[in-house]
Design a protein around this motif. Structure first.
Motif, PDB file in Angstrom:
ATOM      1  N   LEU A  18      40.670  38.179  38.565  1.00 24.83           N
ATOM      2  CA  LEU A  18      39.958  37.900  39.801  1.00 24.83           C
ATOM      3  C   LEU A  18      39.039  36.689  39.678  1.00 24.83           C
ATOM      4  N   GLY A  19      38.310  36.596  38.559  1.00 20.24           N
ATOM      5  CA  GLY A  19      37.440  35.446  38.370  1.00 20.24           C
ATOM      6  C   GLY A  19      38.210  34.143  38.310  1.00 20.24           C
ATOM      7  N   ALA A  20      39.426  34.203  37.773  1.00 20.65           N
ATOM      8  CA  ALA A  20      40.254  33.010  37.669  1.00 20.65           C
ATOM      9  C   ALA A  20      40.916  32.662  39.004  1.00 20.65           C
ATOM     10  N   TYR A  21      41.094  33.638  39.888  1.00 21.75           N
ATOM     11  CA  TYR A  21      41.543  33.328  41.247  1.00 21.75           C
ATOM     12  C   TYR A  21      40.415  32.672  42.053  1.00 21.75           C
ATOM     13  N   ALA A  22      39.207  33.195  41.866  1.00 18.69           N
ATOM     14  CA  ALA A  22      38.082  32.806  42.713  1.00 18.69           C
ATOM     15  C   ALA A  22      37.389  31.525  42.278  1.00 18.69           C
ATOM     16  N   THR A 340      45.209  34.362  46.097  1.00 20.68           N
ATOM     17  CA  THR A 340      45.264  32.918  46.344  1.00 20.68           C
ATOM     18  C   THR A 340      45.236  32.619  47.843  1.00 20.68           C
ATOM     19  N   SER A 341      45.735  33.541  48.659  1.00 19.51           N
ATOM     20  CA  SER A 341      45.619  33.366  50.113  1.00 19.51           C
ATOM     21  C   SER A 341      44.156  33.403  50.558  1.00 19.51           C
ATOM     22  N   LEU A 342      43.352  34.141  49.851  1.00 18.42           N
ATOM     23  CA  LEU A 342      41.931  34.205  50.179  1.00 18.42           C
ATOM     24  C   LEU A 342      41.165  33.007  49.623  1.00 18.42           C
ATOM     25  N   PHE A 343      41.507  32.589  48.404  1.00 15.47           N
ATOM     26  CA  PHE A 343      40.660  31.616  47.721  1.00 15.47           C
ATOM     27  C   PHE A 343      41.179  30.185  47.748  1.00 15.47           C
ATOM     28  N   TYR A 344      42.466  29.966  47.862  1.00 18.31           N
ATOM     29  CA  TYR A 344      42.989  28.609  47.740  1.00 18.31           C
ATOM     30  C   TYR A 344      42.994  27.870  49.080  1.00 18.31           C
ATOM     31  N   TRP A 346      45.291  26.467  50.827  1.00 24.26           N
ATOM     32  CA  TRP A 346      46.313  26.771  51.828  1.00 24.26           C
ATOM     33  C   TRP A 346      46.062  28.105  52.510  1.00 24.26           C
ATOM     34  N   GLY A 347      44.991  28.814  52.074  1.00 30.33           N
ATOM     35  CA  GLY A 347      44.584  30.063  52.717  1.00 30.33           C
ATOM     36  C   GLY A 347      43.204  29.901  53.320  1.00 30.33           C
ATOM     37  N   LEU A 348      42.302  30.800  52.985  1.00 30.27           N
ATOM     38  CA  LEU A 348      40.942  30.744  53.534  1.00 30.27           C
ATOM     39  C   LEU A 348      40.038  29.755  52.800  1.00 30.27           C
ATOM     40  N   GLY A 349      40.430  29.346  51.610  1.00 28.20           N
ATOM     41  CA  GLY A 349      39.702  28.288  50.922  1.00 28.20           C
ATOM     42  C   GLY A 349      38.355  28.682  50.361  1.00 28.20           C
ATOM     43  N   TRP A 350      38.212  29.925  49.892  1.00 27.80           N
ATOM     44  CA  TRP A 350      36.927  30.388  49.363  1.00 27.80           C
ATOM     45  C   TRP A 350      36.733  30.073  47.885  1.00 27.80           C
ATOM     46  N   VAL A 351      37.631  29.337  47.272  1.00 28.70           N
ATOM     47  CA  VAL A 351      37.535  29.083  45.838  1.00 28.70           C
ATOM     48  C   VAL A 351      36.209  28.402  45.509  1.00 28.70           C
ATOM     49  N   GLY A 352      35.549  28.900  44.453  1.00 30.75           N
ATOM     50  CA  GLY A 352      34.293  28.323  44.019  1.00 30.75           C
ATOM     51  C   GLY A 352      33.090  28.689  44.866  1.00 30.75           C
ATOM     52  N   GLN A 353      33.269  29.575  45.858  1.00 28.29           N
ATOM     53  CA  GLN A 353      32.170  29.897  46.777  1.00 28.29           C
ATOM     54  C   GLN A 353      31.625  31.311  46.608  1.00 28.29           C
ATOM     55  N   VAL A 354      32.329  32.173  45.881  1.00 36.40           N
ATOM     56  CA  VAL A 354      31.909  33.570  45.743  1.00 36.40           C
ATOM     57  C   VAL A 354      31.317  33.774  44.354  1.00 36.40           C
ATOM     58  N   PRO A 355      30.033  34.143  44.263  1.00 39.80           N
ATOM     59  CA  PRO A 355      29.417  34.368  42.941  1.00 39.80           C
ATOM     60  C   PRO A 355      30.107  35.500  42.187  1.00 39.80           C
ATOM     61  N   GLU A 356      29.971  35.465  40.888  1.00 39.42           N
ATOM     62  CA  GLU A 356      30.620  36.443  40.009  1.00 39.42           C
ATOM     63  C   GLU A 356      30.304  37.880  40.431  1.00 39.42           C
ATOM     64  N   HIS A 357      29.040  38.166  40.703  1.00 38.17           N
ATOM     65  CA  HIS A 357      28.647  39.544  40.966  1.00 38.17           C
ATOM     66  C   HIS A 357      29.058  40.026  42.356  1.00 38.17           C
ATOM     67  N   ARG A 358      29.596  39.131  43.178  1.00 35.53           N
ATOM     68  CA  ARG A 358      30.050  39.535  44.509  1.00 35.53           C
ATOM     69  C   ARG A 358      31.582  39.625  44.599  1.00 35.53           C
ATOM     70  N   LEU A 359      32.227  39.654  43.458  1.00 40.57           N
ATOM     71  CA  LEU A 359      33.678  39.783  43.452  1.00 40.57           C
ATOM     72  C   LEU A 359      34.139  41.234  43.529  1.00 40.57           C
ATOM     73  N   TRP A 360      33.223  42.193  43.347  1.00 40.22           N
ATOM     74  CA  TRP A 360      33.643  43.591  43.282  1.00 40.22           C
ATOM     75  C   TRP A 360      34.340  44.080  44.549  1.00 40.22           C
ATOM     76  N   PRO A 361      33.963  43.635  45.773  1.00 41.44           N
ATOM     77  CA  PRO A 361      34.734  44.105  46.938  1.00 41.44           C
ATOM     78  C   PRO A 361      36.195  43.655  46.900  1.00 41.44           C
TER      79      PRO A 361
END
Length: 403
Positions: A18-22, A340-344, A346-361
């Protein structure tokens, strides 16, 4: 039994991936990369490292080694007149897995492990006739020897970083360290910009700049994947999954593996945490220093799950874990598509925007998806969608899918 353990492993793999996706690759090494993290980020990273990091990958690789032999045994039982039939099918199966893995890398995500498993699987087949004791000795010797050697080789780098962080390094050493960190920051910024591009641009970029990355990754990690597969093959031949181990032996392995491996892991993580997870130390620690604790904990997890299986399989959760394990291939690649649809870009583009401790959801959501869809699918179909396609390609004909 294998499917239950595989189901737990595929859920655990998501916790690490997950951390590597985000974020960029560096984010999987430290909560302070690419940007300084909070105390909550450090705590989440530490917890994830202690429970999941390395253990789930090791568990999955042990199971892959067992499945190499199980597949051949079943193929040979179906065609006893052709003793080479199982190995031929397995070679074809691994060839298709390599293609799946390369496409996974090319079209979706840099962190593919399927290509690595295919390459290591080809090598592991050369040892399939070996006795369990020989497989175990070879696997443990190769695994421990490589990782202990590389841990020793990397100690001067760690000591140099420690001097810099304590402000006692010679000026030239401090300047060299700062220069390397600036290079890392530039590379990470370039990497993040790549993830924010369109789907086509990302594919073209990989083809033009790193078309051989899966092969380089497979060769670079062969010293981990091949020994673990040999150990998995040895455990399979001892009848571990067939109920031939006594509960006393399983309990001992679970207690020692989780106890000793867990203690070593906690000590290493605590030491790194006290220094706020510096990059050079974390690269060395995750790659080499924690390798043996990872293996011990993976073996402990494996024994504990086998012990718990009779009770767990009578529950709704156990039933869904088995289904998720039977569809591990589809679930593994499916999570890449979802995340990748959420973070990349070509999807929602959230990569690099979600802190580590907020990945649990995202983690809980991914687990819910895998546990939620696998059982209903298998109630209607014989195999997961990608398992079915892989099976058709392996046997060279359309196989039945609907029940």
């Amino acid at each position: 039994m294998l499917d239950l353990v595989r189901g737990v492993a595929v859920l655990g793999i998501l916790a690490i991936n997950l951390g590597a996706y985000a974020g960029p690759i560096a984010a999987s090494l430290s909560p302070h990369l690419p940007d300084p993290g909070s105390r909550a980020d450090e705590a989440w990273f530490a917890l994830n490292t202690i429970i999941f990091e390395g253990k789930m990958r090791a568990l999955f690789t042990l199971l892959f080694g067992a499945s190499l032999l199980l597949f051949i045994d079943r193929a040979e039982a179906r065609d006893p007149g052709d003793p080479a039939a199982g190995e031929r099918l397995q070679l074809r199966r691994l060839g298709w897995l390599a293609l799946f893995g390369y496409l996974h890398f090319l079209l979706l995500w840099w962190g593919d492990i399927l290509f690595t498993y295919a390459i290591a699987g080809f090598a592991a087949l050369a040892f399939r006739q070996a006795r369990p004791a020989a497989l175990m000795i070879a696997g443990v010797t190769l695994f421990a020897g490589w990782h202990l050697t590389m841990a020793a080789v990397g100690l001067p780098q760690i000591r140099a970083e420690e001097r810099v962080l304590q402000a006692v390094a010679p000026p030239a050493e401090a300047q060299a360290y700062a220069r390397e960190r600036r290079k890392d920051a530039v590379a990470t910024a370039r990497e993040l910009a790549g993830y924010r591009r369109s789907f086509a641009a990302q594919v073209i970029g990989k083809l033009s700049t790193q078309p051989d990355e899966p092969l380089r990754a497979a060769v670079g990690t062969l010293s981990e994947s091949l020994p673990l597969m040999l150990i998995g093959m040895a455990l399979f031949r001892t009848g571990l999954y067939a109920g031939h181990w006594s509960r006393r032996w399983l309990a001992s392995l679970a207690a020692l593996g989780i106890g000793i491996g867990g203690l070593l892991t906690v000590l290493l993580v605590a030491f790194a945490w006290s220094r706020h997870f510096p990059p050079v130390r974390m690269v060395q620690m995750l790659a080499y220093h924690m390798a043996l604790p990872h293996l011990l904990m993976a073996l402990g997890y494996l024994a504990a799950l086998i012990l718990a299986a009779p009770a767990l399989l009578r529950t709704a959760l156990g039933d869904r874990l088995v289904a998720a394990g039977r569809m591990a291939f589809s679930n593994y690649l499916g999570m890449t598509v979802v995340m990748t649809s959420l973070f990349y870009g070509w999807g929602l583009g959230w990569v690099g925007q979600v802190p580590e401790h907020r990945l649990w959801p995202f983690l809980l959501g991914g687990w819910a998806l895998m546990l939620g869809w696998s059982r209903p699918w298998l109630a209607r179909f014989r195999h997961g969608p990608l398992e079915w396609l892989w099976r058709c390609l392996t046997y060279g004909r359309w196989m039945p899918l609907r029940r």
